[in-house]
Design a protein around this motif. Structure first.
Motif, PDB file in Angstrom:
ATOM      1  N   LEU A 262      34.793  30.925  32.335  1.00 30.67           N
ATOM      2  CA  LEU A 262      34.668  30.679  33.896  1.00 30.67           C
ATOM      3  C   LEU A 262      35.906  30.596  34.487  1.00 30.67           C
ATOM      4  N   VAL A 263      37.182  30.109  33.741  1.00 26.36           N
ATOM      5  CA  VAL A 263      38.397  30.481  34.464  1.00 26.36           C
ATOM      6  C   VAL A 263      38.737  31.834  34.796  1.00 26.36           C
ATOM      7  N   ARG A 269      37.241  36.368  40.627  1.00 26.39           N
ATOM      8  CA  ARG A 269      36.690  36.003  42.047  1.00 26.39           C
ATOM      9  C   ARG A 269      37.641  36.024  43.177  1.00 26.39           C
ATOM     10  N   GLU A 270      38.651  35.105  42.982  1.00 22.75           N
ATOM     11  CA  GLU A 270      39.802  34.647  44.053  1.00 22.75           C
ATOM     12  C   GLU A 270      40.477  35.978  44.234  1.00 22.75           C
ATOM     13  N   GLY A 275      41.728  40.263  47.735  1.00 16.77           N
ATOM     14  CA  GLY A 275      42.101  41.751  47.778  1.00 16.77           C
ATOM     15  C   GLY A 275      41.021  42.369  48.870  1.00 16.77           C
ATOM     16  N   LEU A 276      39.754  41.833  49.157  1.00 20.15           N
ATOM     17  CA  LEU A 276      38.950  42.242  50.368  1.00 20.15           C
ATOM     18  C   LEU A 276      39.491  41.756  51.664  1.00 20.15           C
ATOM     19  N   GLN A 277      40.206  40.342  51.577  1.00 21.80           N
ATOM     20  CA  GLN A 277      40.882  40.077  52.827  1.00 21.80           C
ATOM     21  C   GLN A 277      41.939  40.670  53.133  1.00 21.80           C
ATOM     22  N   ARG A 278      42.741  41.045  52.037  1.00 22.80           N
ATOM     23  CA  ARG A 278      43.907  42.050  52.277  1.00 22.80           C
ATOM     24  C   ARG A 278      43.309  43.376  52.912  1.00 22.80           C
TER      25      ARG A 278
END
Length: 516
Positions: A262-263, A269-270, A275-278
């Motif tokens: 899960l971690v 996911r984070e 990466g998507l934001q960047r």
């Protein structure tokens, strides 16, 4: 599942805390009570049987004694030897003073008796009339002066069956009671000793087999509740307790693995979201750069050219020339910013090859040594004697070094220092991934440091704290992008007032490829 485990741990921990008696103590008390009931019942039954046996033996001996006295007295009376009757009574008294012998005639008149038998006379007198007509001896239990006694009424007969009187024998059962008390005391002592032994053995076994494993299990549960997912309970044997502990270890292992997954999923996911934001920011930067280059490129060139032309004229006032020079310089600065934006948005793919970082970084150190002297900053370069080659683009490594070193020189205090180190190291891309061999580039200064809120955003494009001195917020973003494309990582540690240290890890080309 994790929440369920925490609820169970809290429930078990609360139960253990609120319980006033340990399980081992409960088992020992239950074993003691059970053994007491069993041994007590057995002891009581044995005492009763012992009493019955003693009474039976006493009655048998008493009957034999009474019959013998009856026969002797009958023979003496038939022979008319009354004195012999007294001798018989005296002989019995000498053999056992506790036995009272009373001889009555047919009129219930006492003819002979033992010494001190007055109480016995009053005890047997009400039964003389019935005994004289009886055909057989009457033996019963009576209490004489608070002591239970055997009382026997033996009728005396001649050869024709005519009554000659009665012989009464009274035997106090003091010895029988003493034997019964001694037997009872011995049985109680034996039972208590056996109960104490059973209790001690049971308590030790419950301590070893139940209490200690449960205490270890409770401690492990508290450790797991505190977040220690590598906790295990050691156990021996394949009994139910061992099976429970083994199941607990397996459950903790599975929960730890599930938590780790899960971690990792959350970190992935984070990272993906970051990466998507960047990428979104890079796309915005690319669009902005292209628009700026298209919209202001040509007017900016015209503005710069006209300003340079005015500044070159000699027939204009000095303040006009100075203003023209300022306009030209600022136009060039704007053009440089646009050029960096285009370079950031359209940076070419790295050309990965074996690189000797000592040579690449050393060239930048020599280039900026004069800048360090100008700023009165001590610049030092430390490098291990033998370092592996790294997989990198030499030009981009120099760009990373240039940007980090320029920032460090700008942040260093006057008369301060900047240290640059190259050393063999390892890094992990995630907490669960294996270590990767690398060469780390460390750039450290003694400046004011970076506050935590700023440190979390320093790799974002256009985020800068040096906007007043010409910073665009692209330098560290470019560094982060280059390091990511090389498969490495960059770390920053900083404390307010204690300087800043950047560490860049470049993966090595191979552990066996070393250079002198």
């Amino acid at each position: 599942m994790y929440r369920w485990l925490r609820a169970q741990l809290n429930h078990v921990g609360t139960s253990v805390t609120l319980s006033p008696v340990q399980v081992s103590t409960k088992l020992a008390l239950a074993l003691t009570l059970t053994s007491t009931v069993i041994l007590g019942s057995y002891g009581v039954r044995q005492l009763r049987q012992q009493e019955r046996d003693l009474r039976g033996a006493a009655e048998h001996d008493f009957r034999l004694l009474g019959t013998a006295v009856q026969v002797e007295v009958e023979n003496s009376i038939r022979d008319g030897q009354v004195a012999d009757v007294r001798e018989i009574v005296e002989a019995l008294e000498m053999s056992d003073s506790a036995i009272d012998v009373l001889v009555f005639d047919t009129r219930s008149v006492l003819q002979a008796n033992s010494l001190g038998s007055e109480a016995s006379v009053e005890l047997v007198r009400p039964s003389l009339a019935a005994a004289g007509h009886a055909r057989a001896a009457d033996i019963r239990y009576e209490r004489l002066v608070g002591v239970e006694s055997l009382v026997g009424m033996f009728p005396l007969r001649d050869d024709d069956g005519v009554s000659l009187g009665t012989v009464a024998v009274v035997w106090p059962l003091n010895e029988l009671r003493r034997q019964l008390r001694a037997t009872a005391v011995s049985a109680v002592i034996s039972s208590l000793t056996l109960i104490a032994g059973i209790t001690a053995v049971g308590w030790i076994l419950s301590l070893l087999l139940v209490r200690r494993p449960l205490q270890a299990l409770t401690q492990a549960m508290r450790s797991v509740e505190a977040g220690n997912w590598v906790t295990r309970v050691s156990f021996h044997g394949g009994d139910e307790v061992g099976a429970a502990l083994a199941q607990f270890n397996a459950m903790v292992h599975e929960l730890g693995e599930a938590r780790r997954h899960l971690v990792e999923a959350a970190e992935s996911r984070e990272a993906l979201e970051a990466g998507l934001q960047r990428l979104d920011k890079l796309a915005t930067v690319g669009q902005l750069s292209a628009g700026l280059a298209h919209e202001i490129g040509s007017p900016l060139q015209i503005l710069s050219g006209r300003a340079c032309a005015i500044a070159a004229r000699t027939d204009v006032p000095a303040d006009v020339q100075r203003s023209a020079q300022i306009v030209a310089a600022q136009s060039d600065r704007i053009a440089g910013i646009v050029e960096r934006l285009l370079g950031f948005a359209r940076r070419k793919a790295p050309h990965i090859a074996d690189v000797n970082l000592r040579t690449v970084v050393g060239a930048i150190i020599e280039l900026l040594s004069s800048e360090a002297r100008r700023r009165a900053v001590q610049l030092t370069f430390e490098c291990a004697d033998r370092l592996p080659h790294v997989l990198a683009d030499a030009d981009q490594v120099q760009q990373v070094t240039m940007n980090l070193l320029s920032n460090a020189l700008r942040a260093a205090a006057p008369q301060g220092f900047v240290r640059v180190r190259l050393q063999a190291s390892t890094f992990r891309r995630t907490d669960a991934s294996p270590p990767v061999p690398s060469v780390s580039l460390v750039v450290e200064d003694d400046g004011e440091g970076i506050p935590e809120p700023v440190r979390r955003r320093i790799f974002e494009p256009f985020f800068t704290t040096w906007s007043s001195s010409g910073g665009t917020g692209l330098g560290l973003a470019v560094i982060k992008s280059i390091v990511d494309e090389h498969g490495g990582v960059i770390d920053v540690t900083s404390e307010r007032g204690a300087g800043t240290r950047f560490t860049v890890h470049f993966p090595v080309a191979g552990p066996e490829r070393m250079m002198a």
